[in-house]
Design a protein around this motif. Structure first.
Motif, short mmCIF file in Angstrom:
data_model
loop_
_atom_site.label_atom_id
_atom_site.label_comp_id
_atom_site.label_asym_id
_atom_site.label_seq_id
_atom_site.Cartn_x
_atom_site.Cartn_y
_atom_site.Cartn_z
N ILE A 157 0.86 -1.19 0.00
CA ILE A 157 0.00 0.00 0.00
C ILE A 157 0.89 1.23 0.00
O ILE A 157 1.82 1.34 0.81
CB ILE A 157 -0.93 0.02 1.22
N ALA A 158 0.61 2.16 -0.90
CA ALA A 158 1.43 3.37 -1.02
C ALA A 158 1.50 4.12 0.31
O ALA A 158 0.51 4.21 1.02
CB ALA A 158 0.86 4.27 -2.11
N THR A 159 2.66 4.64 0.61
CA THR A 159 2.86 5.37 1.86
C THR A 159 1.87 6.53 2.00
O THR A 159 1.36 6.82 3.08
CB THR A 159 4.30 5.91 1.95
N SER A 160 1.60 7.19 0.87
CA SER A 160 0.67 8.32 0.92
C SER A 160 -0.72 7.86 1.36
O SER A 160 -1.42 8.57 2.10
CB SER A 160 0.57 8.99 -0.45
N PHE A 161 -1.13 6.65 0.92
CA PHE A 161 -2.43 6.12 1.33
C PHE A 161 -2.42 5.77 2.81
O PHE A 161 -3.39 6.01 3.53
CB PHE A 161 -2.80 4.89 0.51
N VAL A 162 -1.34 5.16 3.27
CA VAL A 162 -1.24 4.80 4.69
C VAL A 162 -1.34 6.05 5.56
O VAL A 162 -2.07 6.08 6.56
CB VAL A 162 0.08 4.05 4.97
N ASP A 163 -0.61 7.11 5.19
CA ASP A 163 -0.64 8.35 5.96
C ASP A 163 -2.03 8.96 5.98
O ASP A 163 -2.53 9.38 7.03
CB ASP A 163 0.36 9.36 5.38
N GLN A 164 -2.66 9.00 4.82
CA GLN A 164 -3.99 9.58 4.73
C GLN A 164 -5.01 8.78 5.54
O GLN A 164 -5.81 9.34 6.29
CB GLN A 164 -4.44 9.66 3.27
N ALA A 211 -7.66 -1.82 3.16
CA ALA A 211 -8.58 -1.86 2.02
C ALA A 211 -7.85 -1.51 0.72
O ALA A 211 -6.96 -0.66 0.71
CB ALA A 211 -9.73 -0.90 2.22
N PRO A 212 -8.20 -2.18 -0.37
CA PRO A 212 -7.56 -1.88 -1.66
C PRO A 212 -7.95 -0.49 -2.14
O PRO A 212 -8.98 0.04 -1.77
CB PRO A 212 -8.11 -2.96 -2.58
N ASP A 213 -7.10 0.05 -2.96
CA ASP A 213 -7.36 1.38 -3.53
C ASP A 213 -8.52 1.26 -4.51
O ASP A 213 -8.42 0.54 -5.52
CB ASP A 213 -6.10 1.89 -4.23
N PRO A 214 -9.66 1.95 -4.25
CA PRO A 214 -10.82 1.84 -5.13
C PRO A 214 -10.76 2.75 -6.35
O PRO A 214 -11.67 2.74 -7.18
CB PRO A 214 -11.97 2.24 -4.21
#
Length: 221
Positions: A157-164, A211-214
């Motif tokens: 999972i992209a770091t940006s997604f984890v942070d958000q 959760a996967p990126d939708p």
């Protein structure tokens, strides 16, 4: 003798600051931060010096930052300890639990816990209340460690997604716990009840983080 006198002066000043912060904390929680003026804090604390709050903190935002830093210090220390206790291969659920548990445990263990959660919820919704003060960055070390641990266990999972998603999670946990502290009768605010709430919120948070990126492929950056 002068040294003794200076020590006494420092003790008095420290006692005054502690009293002012305790009164401010109670008023911010009961009335709402925006409804509390510095004069209210002085009057409720019984201080004869009307400029005491301004002298020590400068402004309402300064008082608010001091109130939050005072309580965030033990919460961050506990978060660090819980993260330290995690095994290297800890699952996302374990990491999320260690991150949010100190907030909930404060509610049922500390006399100031519910008030702090009420204030934290207000600041989460209206960050501008802190003005340019902000909280002490050193007291956010536990959250930074959470980010690093999560990045290690969910490399897909992209770091940006984890942070958000972690920001969303913490916001929702703060509101959920503050609502629980406000609406649950005191007799039912037991350690067992809080433990159950922590588990539910940790499960919810871990599921959201994983959760996967939708986002449709053609809309991905």
């Amino acid at each position: 003798m002068p040294a003794m006198g200076n020590a006494r002066v420092e003790d008095v000043a420290e006692g005054t600051v502690d009293q002012l912060l305790s009164v401010a904390e109670r008023l911010f929680a009961e009335r709402g931060v925006e409804q509390v003026a510095l004069t209210h804090i002085v009057a409720e604390s019984g201080q004869k010096n009307r400029s005491a709050v301004h002298y020590h903190f400068g402004s309402r935002a300064g008082v608010l930052a001091a109130v939050m830093n005072r309580r965030l210090a033990p919460i961050n220390a506990r978060r660090e300890a819980l993260i330290d206790a995690l095994p290297q291969e800890a699952a996302p659920l374990d990491i999320v639990r260690a991150t949010i548990a100190p907030l909930g445990l404060a509610v049922v263990e500390a006399p100031w816990g519910a008030d702090y959660l009420s204030i934290l919820a207000q600041v989460t919704f209206h960050p501008r209340l802190l003005g340019e003060q902000g909280v002490d960055d050193a007291l956010l070390s536990g959250i930074r460690r959470t980010k690093r641990r999560l990045a290690q266990v969910v490399p897909h999972i992209a770091t940006s997604f984890v942070d958000q998603r972690l920001r969303w999670l913490i916001d929702s946990v703060v509101f959920a716990m503050a609502r629980w502290a406000r609406d649950t009768p005191k007799a039912r605010q037991t350690p067992a009840a809080m433990a159950a709430l922590i588990e539910q919120l940790a499960a919810y948070g871990a599921a959201g983080l994983l959760a996967p990126d939708p986002t449709p492929g053609d809309l991905k950056p």
